[in-house]
Design a protein around this motif. Sequence first.
Motif, PDB file in Angstrom:
ATOM      1  N   ALA A  71     -25.040  -3.614 -20.187  1.00 27.11           N
ATOM      2  CA  ALA A  71     -23.867  -3.020 -19.545  1.00 27.11           C
ATOM      3  C   ALA A  71     -23.906  -1.501 -19.595  1.00 27.11           C
ATOM      4  O   ALA A  71     -23.633  -0.813 -18.600  1.00 27.11           O
ATOM      5  N   VAL A  72     -24.276  -0.961 -20.761  1.00 23.64           N
ATOM      6  CA  VAL A  72     -24.348   0.487 -20.905  1.00 23.64           C
ATOM      7  C   VAL A  72     -25.470   1.058 -20.041  1.00 23.64           C
ATOM      8  O   VAL A  72     -25.308   2.101 -19.398  1.00 23.64           O
ATOM      9  N   SER A  73     -26.605   0.371 -19.992  1.00 22.49           N
ATOM     10  CA  SER A  73     -27.727   0.845 -19.166  1.00 22.49           C
ATOM     11  C   SER A  73     -27.346   0.911 -17.699  1.00 22.49           C
ATOM     12  O   SER A  73     -27.625   1.906 -17.013  1.00 22.49           O
ATOM     13  N   VAL A  74     -26.713  -0.139 -17.205  1.00 25.33           N
ATOM     14  CA  VAL A  74     -26.294  -0.167 -15.804  1.00 25.33           C
ATOM     15  C   VAL A  74     -25.314   0.972 -15.519  1.00 25.33           C
ATOM     16  O   VAL A  74     -25.405   1.654 -14.490  1.00 25.33           O
ATOM     17  N   THR A  75     -24.384   1.192 -16.434  1.00 24.68           N
ATOM     18  CA  THR A  75     -23.379   2.242 -16.234  1.00 24.68           C
ATOM     19  C   THR A  75     -24.009   3.626 -16.294  1.00 24.68           C
ATOM     20  O   THR A  75     -23.618   4.528 -15.539  1.00 24.68           O
ATOM     21  N   ILE A  76     -24.999   3.807 -17.167  1.00 20.52           N
ATOM     22  CA  ILE A  76     -25.712   5.096 -17.222  1.00 20.52           C
ATOM     23  C   ILE A  76     -26.402   5.373 -15.893  1.00 20.52           C
ATOM     24  O   ILE A  76     -26.312   6.481 -15.351  1.00 20.52           O
ATOM     25  N   PHE A  77     -27.084   4.369 -15.364  1.00 29.65           N
ATOM     26  CA  PHE A  77     -27.759   4.554 -14.075  1.00 29.65           C
ATOM     27  C   PHE A  77     -26.755   4.815 -12.955  1.00 29.65           C
ATOM     28  O   PHE A  77     -27.016   5.612 -12.041  1.00 29.65           O
ATOM     29  N   TYR A  78     -25.603   4.163 -13.017  1.00 28.46           N
ATOM     30  CA  TYR A  78     -24.559   4.416 -12.016  1.00 28.46           C
ATOM     31  C   TYR A  78     -24.069   5.856 -12.097  1.00 28.46           C
ATOM     32  O   TYR A  78     -23.952   6.548 -11.068  1.00 28.46           O
ATOM     33  N   GLN A  79     -23.775   6.333 -13.308  1.00 28.01           N
ATOM     34  CA  GLN A  79     -23.307   7.714 -13.468  1.00 28.01           C
ATOM     35  C   GLN A  79     -24.372   8.712 -13.008  1.00 28.01           C
ATOM     36  O   GLN A  79     -24.061   9.714 -12.357  1.00 28.01           O
ATOM     37  N   LEU A  80     -25.626   8.442 -13.331  1.00 26.91           N
ATOM     38  CA  LEU A  80     -26.709   9.319 -12.881  1.00 26.91           C
ATOM     39  C   LEU A  80     -26.820   9.325 -11.362  1.00 26.91           C
ATOM     40  O   LEU A  80     -27.071  10.364 -10.748  1.00 26.91           O
ATOM     41  N   TRP A  81     -26.636   8.172 -10.758  1.00 28.93           N
ATOM     42  CA  TRP A  81     -26.695   8.073  -9.290  1.00 28.93           C
ATOM     43  C   TRP A  81     -25.602   8.929  -8.651  1.00 28.93           C
ATOM     44  O   TRP A  81     -25.832   9.579  -7.621  1.00 28.93           O
ATOM     45  N   VAL A  82     -24.416   8.964  -9.276  1.00 24.95           N
ATOM     46  CA  VAL A  82     -23.297   9.741  -8.723  1.00 24.95           C
ATOM     47  C   VAL A  82     -23.573  11.238  -8.805  1.00 24.95           C
ATOM     48  O   VAL A  82     -23.336  11.979  -7.848  1.00 24.95           O
ATOM     49  N   VAL A  83     -24.089  11.692  -9.945  1.00 26.21           N
ATOM     50  CA  VAL A  83     -24.223  13.139 -10.168  1.00 26.21           C
ATOM     51  C   VAL A  83     -25.621  13.671  -9.841  1.00 26.21           C
ATOM     52  O   VAL A  83     -25.824  14.892  -9.827  1.00 26.21           O
ATOM     53  N   ALA A  84     -26.582  12.790  -9.569  1.00 30.02           N
ATOM     54  CA  ALA A  84     -27.964  13.219  -9.344  1.00 30.02           C
ATOM     55  C   ALA A  84     -28.135  14.279  -8.263  1.00 30.02           C
ATOM     56  O   ALA A  84     -28.963  15.193  -8.418  1.00 30.02           O
ATOM     57  N   PRO A  85     -27.398  14.231  -7.140  1.00 34.01           N
ATOM     58  CA  PRO A  85     -27.603  15.254  -6.101  1.00 34.01           C
ATOM     59  C   PRO A  85     -27.335  16.674  -6.571  1.00 34.01           C
ATOM     60  O   PRO A  85     -27.756  17.631  -5.908  1.00 34.01           O
ATOM     61  N   TYR A  86     -26.653  16.830  -7.703  1.00 40.53           N
ATOM     62  CA  TYR A  86     -26.251  18.161  -8.155  1.00 40.53           C
ATOM     63  C   TYR A  86     -27.147  18.719  -9.258  1.00 40.53           C
ATOM     64  O   TYR A  86     -26.905  19.823  -9.742  1.00 40.53           O
ATOM     65  N   PHE A  87     -28.195  17.977  -9.614  1.00 43.23           N
ATOM     66  CA  PHE A  87     -29.170  18.548 -10.530  1.00 43.23           C
ATOM     67  C   PHE A  87     -29.948  19.638  -9.807  1.00 43.23           C
ATOM     68  O   PHE A  87     -30.258  19.516  -8.617  1.00 43.23           O
ATOM     69  N   SER A  88     -30.282  20.686 -10.516  1.00 45.25           N
ATOM     70  CA  SER A  88     -30.982  21.809  -9.903  1.00 45.25           C
ATOM     71  C   SER A  88     -32.411  21.423  -9.537  1.00 45.25           C
ATOM     72  O   SER A  88     -33.131  20.814 -10.330  1.00 45.25           O
ATOM     73  N   LYS A  89     -32.809  21.803  -8.319  1.00 48.29           N
ATOM     74  CA  LYS A  89     -34.176  21.555  -7.851  1.00 48.29           C
ATOM     75  C   LYS A  89     -34.975  22.848  -7.748  1.00 48.29           C
ATOM     76  O   LYS A  89     -36.042  22.883  -7.153  1.00 48.29           O
ATOM     77  N   GLY A  90     -34.454  23.910  -8.311  1.00 48.88           N
ATOM     78  CA  GLY A  90     -35.137  25.197  -8.254  1.00 48.88           C
ATOM     79  C   GLY A  90     -34.132  26.317  -8.231  1.00 48.88           C
ATOM     80  O   GLY A  90     -32.942  26.112  -8.003  1.00 48.88           O
ATOM     81  N   SER A  91     -34.591  27.527  -8.455  1.00 46.07           N
ATOM     82  CA  SER A  91     -33.700  28.683  -8.496  1.00 46.07           C
ATOM     83  C   SER A  91     -33.278  29.094  -7.098  1.00 46.07           C
ATOM     84  O   SER A  91     -33.999  28.887  -6.123  1.00 46.07           O
ATOM     85  N   SER A  92     -32.097  29.703  -6.998  1.00 46.41           N
ATOM     86  CA  SER A  92     -31.591  30.207  -5.727  1.00 46.41           C
ATOM     87  C   SER A  92     -32.333  31.469  -5.323  1.00 46.41           C
ATOM     88  O   SER A  92     -32.860  32.194  -6.160  1.00 46.41           O
ATOM     89  N   THR A  93     -32.365  31.715  -4.044  1.00 43.66           N
ATOM     90  CA  THR A  93     -32.934  32.956  -3.550  1.00 43.66           C
ATOM     91  C   THR A  93     -31.979  34.097  -3.864  1.00 43.66           C
ATOM     92  O   THR A  93     -30.805  34.032  -3.525  1.00 43.66           O
ATOM     93  N   ASP A  94     -32.472  35.117  -4.511  1.00 44.69           N
ATOM     94  CA  ASP A  94     -31.623  36.254  -4.868  1.00 44.69           C
ATOM     95  C   ASP A  94     -31.742  37.312  -3.779  1.00 44.69           C
ATOM     96  O   ASP A  94     -32.692  38.073  -3.731  1.00 44.69           O
ATOM     97  N   ALA A  95     -30.786  37.327  -2.867  1.00 42.73           N
ATOM     98  CA  ALA A  95     -30.816  38.286  -1.765  1.00 42.73           C
ATOM     99  C   ALA A  95     -29.689  39.281  -1.954  1.00 42.73           C
ATOM    100  O   ALA A  95     -28.531  38.977  -1.766  1.00 42.73           O
ATOM    101  N   SER A  96     -30.035  40.476  -2.354  1.00 39.03           N
ATOM    102  CA  SER A  96     -29.015  41.481  -2.656  1.00 39.03           C
ATOM    103  C   SER A  96     -28.308  41.977  -1.405  1.00 39.03           C
ATOM    104  O   SER A  96     -27.232  42.558  -1.490  1.00 39.03           O
TER     105      SER A  96
END
Length: 352
Positions: A71-96
Amino acid sequence: MTADPIHITLVLASILCVLSYLPLVPSRHWFFRLFDFIRLQLLALLLLIFLVLLVFAFKAWSSAILLGLVAVSVTIFYQLWVVAPYFSKGSSTDASDGIRLLSLNVMQQNNSYQKVLDLVERLAPDIVLLMETDSNWDKAMESLEETHPQHIKIPKDNKYGMQCYTRLEMVQGEAKYLISEEHPSVRMELRTANNRSFCFWGIHPPPPSPTEKPTAKQKDAELLKLAALLADSNCPTLVAGDFNVVCWSQISKRFAALSKLTDARIGRGFFSTFPARWPLLRFPLDLLFHSKGIRINQLRVLESVDSDHLPLFTAFEIQEHAQKEKESLNSEERQEVQETVVAGKAAAQKEN
């Protein structure tokens, strides 16, 4: 009688699993929406419980422990699925040389006015959006009118005042009241130095909470009404503010889908801004959405200015040929918006 630690852990696991799925309940009551805000914290606790159950499993295997682990494993994967799109995939371009936006809920009772002025002076933003401003904040921020002569000021003593200052050319600007006269928004049509136009919205809908509104009806209505307006617009658009909802919530995703805007956090990180004083409890409450013709170069959370929110800084640029296509809603979507707005306005009359 001494409590059995295995049973206590299993009970805690059950509670955490149930709380994780409560936001799926189709209710706008604050209780069901609350657990959307703390998904990251629930995920951390679930991981801890999983490790504890593993330790128990090695010592004394049982079907109850196995069921708990599943039950905990399934719920962990569910929570990760919800928030996964917001994990950083690299640094932002710094354009002054990009357009610079500072968005901040100042907290009405906060009197650290100089800290905000110092922050503006250091960052030199082109747009400053301040929320929860009352007459005291209005007076304290008067010096911003020298550096940012175009402005819309709506001070209120109900924690929903709003001030927006800009040093860009303002072609048009107005205060908007999407659902209630108690909760203003601002809309500006701005033009950059290289003659590129875009629309900026600042919003601050009310949250569902035991101390604010009992339901999310007003907030949902405000967001969906704005989404419908943006879908009918061909102006490149950026929307910022204290949304009083987290970026991974169903209503945030629905707002993005109907408005055809993109959540700036996707692929960049969580950028949690509230509560400022409790880092382990923070979640992303101050959001930013943009149309395809707007490129986000930088997004970061800044140091505290004694508010309960942390400031959010953005650098962006309006790309060439950024004209936004009108993508009007279909009949079912318009019906959804209309029903939500009717419910929101009825709630505003009752709850205000």
